[in-house]
Design a protein around this motif. Sequence first.
Motif, PDB file in Angstrom:
ATOM      1  N   PRO A 133      31.394 -23.574  -2.543  1.00  0.00           N
ATOM      2  CA  PRO A 133      32.116 -22.431  -1.964  1.00  0.00           C
ATOM      3  C   PRO A 133      32.560 -22.771  -0.556  1.00  0.00           C
ATOM      4  O   PRO A 133      31.939 -23.605   0.121  1.00  0.00           O
ATOM      5  N   PRO A 134      33.631 -22.150  -0.083  1.00  0.00           N
ATOM      6  CA  PRO A 134      34.111 -22.456   1.273  1.00  0.00           C
ATOM      7  C   PRO A 134      33.106 -22.001   2.331  1.00  0.00           C
ATOM      8  O   PRO A 134      32.308 -21.080   2.104  1.00  0.00           O
ATOM      9  N   ILE A 135      33.135 -22.665   3.464  1.00  0.00           N
ATOM     10  CA  ILE A 135      32.301 -22.275   4.612  1.00  0.00           C
ATOM     11  C   ILE A 135      32.935 -21.043   5.245  1.00  0.00           C
ATOM     12  O   ILE A 135      34.108 -21.060   5.626  1.00  0.00           O
ATOM     13  N   ARG A 136      32.165 -19.968   5.347  1.00  0.00           N
ATOM     14  CA  ARG A 136      32.668 -18.695   5.863  1.00  0.00           C
ATOM     15  C   ARG A 136      32.557 -18.690   7.389  1.00  0.00           C
ATOM     16  O   ARG A 136      31.482 -18.906   7.952  1.00  0.00           O
ATOM     17  N   SER A 184      44.293 -23.047   6.704  1.00  0.00           N
ATOM     18  CA  SER A 184      45.145 -23.989   5.968  1.00  0.00           C
ATOM     19  C   SER A 184      44.393 -25.262   5.585  1.00  0.00           C
ATOM     20  O   SER A 184      44.985 -26.208   5.073  1.00  0.00           O
ATOM     21  N   THR A 185      43.080 -25.279   5.850  1.00  0.00           N
ATOM     22  CA  THR A 185      42.257 -26.455   5.550  1.00  0.00           C
ATOM     23  C   THR A 185      41.281 -26.144   4.428  1.00  0.00           C
ATOM     24  O   THR A 185      40.590 -25.131   4.456  1.00  0.00           O
ATOM     25  N   ASP A 186      41.235 -27.019   3.427  1.00  0.00           N
ATOM     26  CA  ASP A 186      40.326 -26.818   2.289  1.00  0.00           C
ATOM     27  C   ASP A 186      38.878 -26.743   2.756  1.00  0.00           C
ATOM     28  O   ASP A 186      38.458 -27.490   3.642  1.00  0.00           O
ATOM     29  N   GLY A 187      38.142 -25.842   2.157  1.00  0.00           N
ATOM     30  CA  GLY A 187      36.711 -25.756   2.431  1.00  0.00           C
ATOM     31  C   GLY A 187      36.323 -24.742   3.484  1.00  0.00           C
ATOM     32  O   GLY A 187      35.142 -24.542   3.752  1.00  0.00           O
ATOM     33  N   PHE A 188      37.316 -24.082   4.100  1.00  0.00           N
ATOM     34  CA  PHE A 188      37.029 -23.079   5.124  1.00  0.00           C
ATOM     35  C   PHE A 188      37.653 -21.736   4.755  1.00  0.00           C
ATOM     36  O   PHE A 188      38.743 -21.684   4.193  1.00  0.00           O
ATOM     37  N   GLU A 189      36.944 -20.673   5.113  1.00  0.00           N
ATOM     38  CA  GLU A 189      37.477 -19.316   4.924  1.00  0.00           C
ATOM     39  C   GLU A 189      37.155 -18.497   6.167  1.00  0.00           C
ATOM     40  O   GLU A 189      35.977 -18.326   6.516  1.00  0.00           O
ATOM     41  N   VAL A 190      38.177 -18.033   6.865  1.00  0.00           N
ATOM     42  CA  VAL A 190      37.970 -17.187   8.048  1.00  0.00           C
ATOM     43  C   VAL A 190      37.752 -15.758   7.566  1.00  0.00           C
ATOM     44  O   VAL A 190      38.644 -15.148   6.976  1.00  0.00           O
ATOM     45  N   VAL A 191      36.540 -15.233   7.790  1.00  0.00           N
ATOM     46  CA  VAL A 191      36.190 -13.909   7.269  1.00  0.00           C
ATOM     47  C   VAL A 191      36.224 -12.824   8.339  1.00  0.00           C
ATOM     48  O   VAL A 191      36.009 -11.648   8.049  1.00  0.00           O
ATOM     49  N   GLY A 192      36.491 -13.201   9.605  1.00  0.00           N
ATOM     50  CA  GLY A 192      36.557 -12.178  10.643  1.00  0.00           C
ATOM     51  C   GLY A 192      36.888 -12.759  11.998  1.00  0.00           C
ATOM     52  O   GLY A 192      36.745 -13.961  12.239  1.00  0.00           O
ATOM     53  N   GLU A 193      37.372 -11.885  12.884  1.00  0.00           N
ATOM     54  CA  GLU A 193      37.689 -12.250  14.271  1.00  0.00           C
ATOM     55  C   GLU A 193      37.078 -11.214  15.199  1.00  0.00           C
ATOM     56  O   GLU A 193      37.121 -10.015  14.914  1.00  0.00           O
ATOM     57  N   ALA A 194      36.525 -11.692  16.322  1.00  0.00           N
ATOM     58  CA  ALA A 194      35.951 -10.787  17.323  1.00  0.00           C
ATOM     59  C   ALA A 194      36.465 -11.183  18.695  1.00  0.00           C
ATOM     60  O   ALA A 194      36.634 -12.367  18.987  1.00  0.00           O
ATOM     61  N   GLY A 195      36.711 -10.179  19.538  1.00  0.00           N
ATOM     62  CA  GLY A 195      37.194 -10.428  20.888  1.00  0.00           C
ATOM     63  C   GLY A 195      36.126 -10.272  21.942  1.00  0.00           C
ATOM     64  O   GLY A 195      36.381 -10.453  23.136  1.00  0.00           O
ATOM     65  N   GLU A 218      37.860 -33.409  14.583  1.00  0.00           N
ATOM     66  CA  GLU A 218      36.531 -33.308  15.194  1.00  0.00           C
ATOM     67  C   GLU A 218      35.943 -31.918  14.976  1.00  0.00           C
ATOM     68  O   GLU A 218      34.745 -31.760  14.727  1.00  0.00           O
ATOM     69  N   LEU A 219      36.795 -30.911  15.085  1.00  0.00           N
ATOM     70  CA  LEU A 219      36.347 -29.543  14.862  1.00  0.00           C
ATOM     71  C   LEU A 219      35.892 -29.358  13.419  1.00  0.00           C
ATOM     72  O   LEU A 219      34.822 -28.787  13.160  1.00  0.00           O
ATOM     73  N   PHE A 220      36.686 -29.846  12.462  1.00  0.00           N
ATOM     74  CA  PHE A 220      36.332 -29.712  11.047  1.00  0.00           C
ATOM     75  C   PHE A 220      34.988 -30.392  10.760  1.00  0.00           C
ATOM     76  O   PHE A 220      34.124 -29.825  10.070  1.00  0.00           O
ATOM     77  N   ALA A 221      34.816 -31.596  11.298  1.00  0.00           N
ATOM     78  CA  ALA A 221      33.570 -32.336  11.066  1.00  0.00           C
ATOM     79  C   ALA A 221      32.381 -31.596  11.671  1.00  0.00           C
ATOM     80  O   ALA A 221      31.300 -31.526  11.071  1.00  0.00           O
ATOM     81  N   ALA A 222      32.582 -31.025  12.869  1.00  0.00           N
ATOM     82  CA  ALA A 222      31.494 -30.294  13.534  1.00  0.00           C
ATOM     83  C   ALA A 222      31.089 -29.061  12.730  1.00  0.00           C
ATOM     84  O   ALA A 222      29.900 -28.754  12.593  1.00  0.00           O
TER      85      ALA A 222
END
Length: 214
Positions: free
Chosen positions: A8-11, A31-42, A119-123
């Motif tokens: 499953p994608p990393i949430r 737009s990158t496989d394996g990731f799902e952005v489930v929310g944003e906070a300010g 680098e961000l994806f790997a981290a």
Amino acid sequence: MTPPHSSPPIRLLLCDDHAVVRAGLRALLSSTDGFEVVGEAGSGEEALALAARVRPDIVLMDLQLGDGMDGVTATRHLSAGDGGPRVLVLTMFDTDADISRAIEAGAAGYLLKAERPEELFAAIRNAASGRTALSAPVADRVLAQLRNPRPALSERERDILQQLARGLGNREIARALFISEATVKTHLGRIYSKLGVDTRAGAVAVAKEQRLLP
């Protein structure tokens, strides 16, 4: 024939007080496989409330979040206890004090915004797998700190440093903190030694650089 199992994608939950930065991160990660952005906070407060609701695997956390709760405090709350998300700090700030505070608060990693996307994806993947993720410049600073640890300021020394930053003299500091002038001078000597300076202005400058002042 059984189809291959896909993970499953990393949430991901994004926490940054700049809407443009969040939008850029969302576009990049979505737009990158394996990731799902489930929310944003300010804000830190919003991140805590949202994390409880959407249950992310990883929170990408900025340190400076404007008024209210800062990123270190939010990281400490999110990292407390079992079962919570892992927090990956993503910031422009790389001072020793910022790095130490974030790691002590429970951050799973510390990245700089200047890093390349790969680098961000790997981290993120490392953090999701339970490993630590540090930008190369941050790792260098951590190693330097371990090789040459600087004595931490005591709570009283921090109090005096705050009064110094306000421009108060020894007598005024003594009056404000209900201690003698001799005690102030003793603490100042220790502060100078720990910060590697020999003047009041130097102490304040280093304290600001290392974010030792609130």
